[in-house]
Design a protein around this motif. Structure first.
Motif, PDB file in Angstrom:
ATOM      1  N   SER A  57       0.829  -1.208   0.000  1.00 59.73           N
ATOM      2  CA  SER A  57       0.000   0.000   0.000  1.00 59.73           C
ATOM      3  C   SER A  57       0.860   1.254   0.000  1.00 59.73           C
ATOM      4  O   SER A  57       0.578   2.221  -0.716  1.00 59.73           O
ATOM      5  CB  SER A  57      -0.910   0.003   1.235  1.00 59.73           C
ATOM      6  N   LEU A  58       1.910   1.240   0.807  1.00 64.84           N
ATOM      7  CA  LEU A  58       2.820   2.393   0.845  1.00 64.84           C
ATOM      8  C   LEU A  58       3.520   2.565  -0.494  1.00 64.84           C
ATOM      9  O   LEU A  58       3.630   3.687  -1.008  1.00 64.84           O
ATOM     10  CB  LEU A  58       3.842   2.195   1.963  1.00 64.84           C
ATOM     11  N   ALA A  59       3.990   1.465  -1.073  1.00 66.22           N
ATOM     12  CA  ALA A  59       4.704   1.539  -2.351  1.00 66.22           C
ATOM     13  C   ALA A  59       3.808   2.105  -3.458  1.00 66.22           C
ATOM     14  O   ALA A  59       4.275   2.871  -4.310  1.00 66.22           O
ATOM     15  CB  ALA A  59       5.208   0.150  -2.744  1.00 66.22           C
ATOM     16  N   GLU A  60       2.522   1.757  -3.427  1.00 67.80           N
ATOM     17  CA  GLU A  60       1.599   2.261  -4.450  1.00 67.80           C
ATOM     18  C   GLU A  60       1.464   3.776  -4.354  1.00 67.80           C
ATOM     19  O   GLU A  60       1.487   4.477  -5.371  1.00 67.80           O
ATOM     20  CB  GLU A  60       0.228   1.608  -4.281  1.00 67.80           C
ATOM     21  N   LEU A  61       1.367   4.298  -3.136  1.00 65.42           N
ATOM     22  CA  LEU A  61       1.230   5.739  -2.960  1.00 65.42           C
ATOM     23  C   LEU A  61       2.515   6.468  -3.348  1.00 65.42           C
ATOM     24  O   LEU A  61       2.475   7.526  -3.993  1.00 65.42           O
ATOM     25  CB  LEU A  61       0.869   6.051  -1.507  1.00 65.42           C
ATOM     26  N   VAL A  62       3.662   5.903  -2.995  1.00 65.91           N
ATOM     27  CA  VAL A  62       4.937   6.517  -3.358  1.00 65.91           C
ATOM     28  C   VAL A  62       5.107   6.532  -4.877  1.00 65.91           C
ATOM     29  O   VAL A  62       5.583   7.514  -5.458  1.00 65.91           O
ATOM     30  CB  VAL A  62       6.111   5.767  -2.691  1.00 65.91           C
ATOM     31  N   ALA A  63       4.690   5.469  -5.539  1.00 66.78           N
ATOM     32  CA  ALA A  63       4.884   5.343  -6.987  1.00 66.78           C
ATOM     33  C   ALA A  63       4.119   6.396  -7.768  1.00 66.78           C
ATOM     34  O   ALA A  63       4.567   6.824  -8.844  1.00 66.78           O
ATOM     35  CB  ALA A  63       4.466   3.950  -7.455  1.00 66.78           C
ATOM     36  N   VAL A  64       2.972   6.852  -7.260  1.00 67.81           N
ATOM     37  CA  VAL A  64       2.182   7.848  -8.005  1.00 67.81           C
ATOM     38  C   VAL A  64       2.548   9.279  -7.627  1.00 67.81           C
ATOM     39  O   VAL A  64       1.923  10.221  -8.110  1.00 67.81           O
ATOM     40  CB  VAL A  64       0.664   7.621  -7.812  1.00 67.81           C
ATOM     41  N   GLY A  65       3.566   9.457  -6.798  1.00 63.92           N
ATOM     42  CA  GLY A  65       4.007  10.808  -6.441  1.00 63.92           C
ATOM     43  C   GLY A  65       4.957  11.359  -7.489  1.00 63.92           C
ATOM     44  O   GLY A  65       6.176  11.355  -7.313  1.00 63.92           O
ATOM     45  N   VAL A  66       4.402  11.849  -8.590  1.00 60.57           N
ATOM     46  CA  VAL A  66       5.229  12.189  -9.747  1.00 60.57           C
ATOM     47  C   VAL A  66       5.989  13.508  -9.583  1.00 60.57           C
ATOM     48  O   VAL A  66       7.013  13.718 -10.240  1.00 60.57           O
ATOM     49  CB  VAL A  66       4.360  12.255 -11.029  1.00 60.57           C
ATOM     50  N   ASP A  67       5.525  14.406  -8.721  1.00 57.38           N
ATOM     51  CA  ASP A  67       6.144  15.733  -8.645  1.00 57.38           C
ATOM     52  C   ASP A  67       7.497  15.716  -7.950  1.00 57.38           C
ATOM     53  O   ASP A  67       8.430  16.393  -8.375  1.00 57.38           O
ATOM     54  CB  ASP A  67       5.216  16.718  -7.934  1.00 57.38           C
ATOM     55  N   ARG A  68       7.588  14.962  -6.849  1.00 55.91           N
ATOM     56  CA  ARG A  68       8.840  14.857  -6.087  1.00 55.91           C
ATOM     57  C   ARG A  68       9.380  16.262  -5.747  1.00 55.91           C
ATOM     58  O   ARG A  68      10.557  16.552  -5.938  1.00 55.91           O
ATOM     59  CB  ARG A  68       9.889  14.079  -6.874  1.00 55.91           C
ATOM     60  N   VAL A  69       8.503  17.107  -5.216  1.00 51.49           N
ATOM     61  CA  VAL A  69       8.872  18.502  -4.993  1.00 51.49           C
ATOM     62  C   VAL A  69      10.049  18.611  -4.035  1.00 51.49           C
ATOM     63  O   VAL A  69      11.013  19.350  -4.293  1.00 51.49           O
ATOM     64  CB  VAL A  69       7.655  19.295  -4.466  1.00 51.49           C
ATOM     65  N   ARG A  70       9.979  17.915  -2.901  1.00 52.77           N
ATOM     66  CA  ARG A  70      11.061  18.035  -1.923  1.00 52.77           C
ATOM     67  C   ARG A  70      12.388  17.525  -2.463  1.00 52.77           C
ATOM     68  O   ARG A  70      13.420  18.192  -2.296  1.00 52.77           O
ATOM     69  CB  ARG A  70      10.695  17.313  -0.617  1.00 52.77           C
ATOM     70  N   PRO A  71      12.432  16.348  -3.108  1.00 57.56           N
ATOM     71  CA  PRO A  71      13.695  15.932  -3.718  1.00 57.56           C
ATOM     72  C   PRO A  71      14.233  16.929  -4.732  1.00 57.56           C
ATOM     73  O   PRO A  71      15.449  17.163  -4.794  1.00 57.56           O
ATOM     74  CB  PRO A  71      13.338  14.590  -4.381  1.00 57.56           C
ATOM     75  N   VAL A  72      13.362  17.525  -5.537  1.00 55.66           N
ATOM     76  CA  VAL A  72      13.812  18.523  -6.518  1.00 55.66           C
ATOM     77  C   VAL A  72      14.496  19.694  -5.814  1.00 55.66           C
ATOM     78  O   VAL A  72      15.571  20.155  -6.225  1.00 55.66           O
ATOM     79  CB  VAL A  72      12.624  19.023  -7.363  1.00 55.66           C
ATOM     80  N   ILE A  73      13.897  20.175  -4.726  1.00 56.94           N
ATOM     81  CA  ILE A  73      14.464  21.324  -4.017  1.00 56.94           C
ATOM     82  C   ILE A  73      15.777  20.946  -3.353  1.00 56.94           C
ATOM     83  O   ILE A  73      16.770  21.689  -3.426  1.00 56.94           O
ATOM     84  CB  ILE A  73      13.451  21.858  -2.993  1.00 56.94           C
ATOM     85  N   LEU A  74      15.823  19.785  -2.702  1.00 58.62           N
ATOM     86  CA  LEU A  74      17.066  19.353  -2.060  1.00 58.62           C
ATOM     87  C   LEU A  74      18.190  19.205  -3.083  1.00 58.62           C
ATOM     88  O   LEU A  74      19.311  19.695  -2.876  1.00 58.62           O
ATOM     89  CB  LEU A  74      16.851  18.037  -1.321  1.00 58.62           C
ATOM     90  N   LEU A  75      17.905  18.535  -4.187  1.00 58.37           N
ATOM     91  CA  LEU A  75      18.945  18.316  -5.196  1.00 58.37           C
ATOM     92  C   LEU A  75      19.358  19.620  -5.862  1.00 58.37           C
ATOM     93  O   LEU A  75      20.524  19.786  -6.230  1.00 58.37           O
ATOM     94  CB  LEU A  75      18.455  17.309  -6.240  1.00 58.37           C
ATOM     95  N   SER A  76      18.434  20.556  -5.999  1.00 59.37           N
ATOM     96  CA  SER A  76      18.798  21.870  -6.537  1.00 59.37           C
ATOM     97  C   SER A  76      19.778  22.564  -5.602  1.00 59.37           C
ATOM     98  O   SER A  76      20.795  23.122  -6.043  1.00 59.37           O
ATOM     99  CB  SER A  76      17.546  22.738  -6.722  1.00 59.37           C
ATOM    100  N   GLY A  77      19.480  22.540  -4.300  1.00 56.06           N
ATOM    101  CA  GLY A  77      20.391  23.140  -3.337  1.00 56.06           C
ATOM    102  C   GLY A  77      21.747  22.461  -3.319  1.00 56.06           C
ATOM    103  O   GLY A  77      22.786  23.117  -3.192  1.00 56.06           O
ATOM    104  N   TYR A  78      21.739  21.143  -3.474  1.00 52.01           N
ATOM    105  CA  TYR A  78      22.990  20.380  -3.462  1.00 52.01           C
ATOM    106  C   TYR A  78      23.837  20.670  -4.700  1.00 52.01           C
ATOM    107  O   TYR A  78      25.030  20.972  -4.599  1.00 52.01           O
ATOM    108  CB  TYR A  78      22.654  18.892  -3.384  1.00 52.01           C
ATOM    109  N   LEU A  79      23.234  20.593  -5.864  1.00 48.61           N
ATOM    110  CA  LEU A  79      23.985  20.801  -7.105  1.00 48.61           C
ATOM    111  C   LEU A  79      24.410  22.262  -7.263  1.00 48.61           C
ATOM    112  O   LEU A  79      25.507  22.542  -7.761  1.00 48.61           O
ATOM    113  CB  LEU A  79      23.151  20.349  -8.301  1.00 48.61           C
ATOM    114  N   ALA A  80      23.546  23.186  -6.836  1.00 48.36           N
ATOM    115  CA  ALA A  80      23.915  24.597  -6.903  1.00 48.36           C
ATOM    116  C   ALA A  80      25.114  24.891  -6.020  1.00 48.36           C
ATOM    117  O   ALA A  80      25.904  25.804  -6.303  1.00 48.36           O
ATOM    118  CB  ALA A  80      22.737  25.474  -6.498  1.00 48.36           C
ATOM    119  N   ALA A  81      25.273  24.101  -4.957  1.00 50.00           N
ATOM    120  CA  ALA A  81      26.416  24.274  -4.062  1.00 50.00           C
ATOM    121  C   ALA A  81      27.671  23.577  -4.581  1.00 50.00           C
ATOM    122  O   ALA A  81      28.700  23.583  -3.907  1.00 50.00           O
ATOM    123  CB  ALA A  81      26.064  23.730  -2.678  1.00 50.00           C
TER     124      ALA A  81
END
Length: 322
Positions: A57-81
């Protein structure tokens, strides 16, 4: 005298564009989440099939989370640094953030008795329906809610498993993020229960409160976590300033456009307050906040191309939804 032929000068490969760097790391985040949940499902499938159902059930909900907003922001901060795109730690941290976000969504859906999440039935609703179909003992609603709560616990446990491998400075930020987010969520719920919750994001504009679930968790903490993973503590103040301005613009845009956090009372307030002139003032305020965030990004010592990317990101985050 014979002239030796000139060999062509070696051309340095062009540095990958910021968006492509981030997209490559996001692909690895997807794979990390998929592998983690598949391994957990396989583990429980052989020892406890009911436990495997919770993981599924958890995997199904994670799989449909297409935006990944928090990972995008974290990786932007990481790569920008200037972080290494091949490093495993930011991938683990981004996957952990996505699981933490999933935990919060599950629990928020239970509190709000929401029917849908990411286009599928919410976990507590689907499990309550399963209880009713099978004629199991007890109350279907309570079974659905307790199952969803346990799925949130599982998501949080897996997130902490990934975060436990982070360097000490990054883990301290992770711990701070978790605690402040829990306290901030409670404060928001308590204010709503006391009829003190104001849909107008005035506090966001004047300055984020400590523990603000919308700004500190969604933008400030992920960016600072990215800087910590890249070993760039000198960017902490710049990221803090960038995130505060962008958060205020984003919340104001949500109020104007009627985002999911703004229900009937926000709609009523918009109808009362926001005639054409007032809406124009609010739009100008959004532009000023985006300009402030962009100015901060432009003045920061970031990796090649990332000043421009963070400026563009600010514009996209606060743009009017059509």
């Amino acid at each position: 005298m014979t002239t030796q032929p000139q060999l062509p000068r070696a051309v340095a490969p062009r540095e990958m564009a910021p968006q492509l760097q981030r997209a490559g790391m996001l692909d690895r985040v997807e794979e990390r989440l998929r592998r983690l949940l598949n391994d957990e499902h396989r583990r429980w499938r052989t020892s406890d099939t009911r436990g495997a159902g919770l993981v599924e059930s958890l995997a199904e909900l994670v799989a449909v989370g297409v935006d990944r907003v928090r990972p995008v922001i974290l990786l932007s901060g990481y790569l920008a640094a200037g972080g290494d795109p091949e490093a495993p730690e930011p991938v683990d941290a981004a996957a952990a953030l996505e699981l933490l976000d999933t935990c919060t969504l599950i629990r928020g859906d239970v509190r709000d008795n929401a029917a849908l999440r990411r286009g599928i039935p919410t976990l507590h609703v689907s499990r309550a329906a399963e209880h009713e179909r099978n004629g199991w003992a007890g109350e279907a609603r309570r079974f659905g809610e307790s199952t969803a709560t346990l799925a949130g616990d599982l998501a949080l446990s897996l997130a902490d498993r990934l975060a436990s491998r982070l360097p000490a400075t990054a883990w301290q930020l992770w711990d701070e993020l978790r605690v402040e987010r829990a306290v901030g969520t409670y404060a928001h719920e308590a204010m709503a229960a006391e009829y003190l919750d104001d849909p107008w994001p005035g506090q966001c504009i004047s300055g984020c409160d400590r523990g603000c679930t919308a700004g500190w968790y969604a933008l400030r903490h992920p960016m600072r976590l990215g800087a910590a993973l890249a070993e760039r503590p000198d960017l902490d103040a710049a990221y803090d300033s960038y995130a505060r301005s962008l958060h205020a613009a984003w919340r104001l845009r949500g109020f104007l456009d009627g985002g999911p956090e703004y229900d009937w009372d926000a709609e009523l307030l918009r109808e009362i307050l926001l005639e054409r002139e007032e809406r124009g003032i609010a739009e100008r305020l959004i532009r000023d906040l985006v300009d402030r965030a962009s100015t901060t990004a432009a003045a920061s010592p970031l990796a090649t191309g990332w000043c421009e990317e963070l400026e563009s990101f600010a514009v996209r985050m606060a743009s009017e939804k059509r």
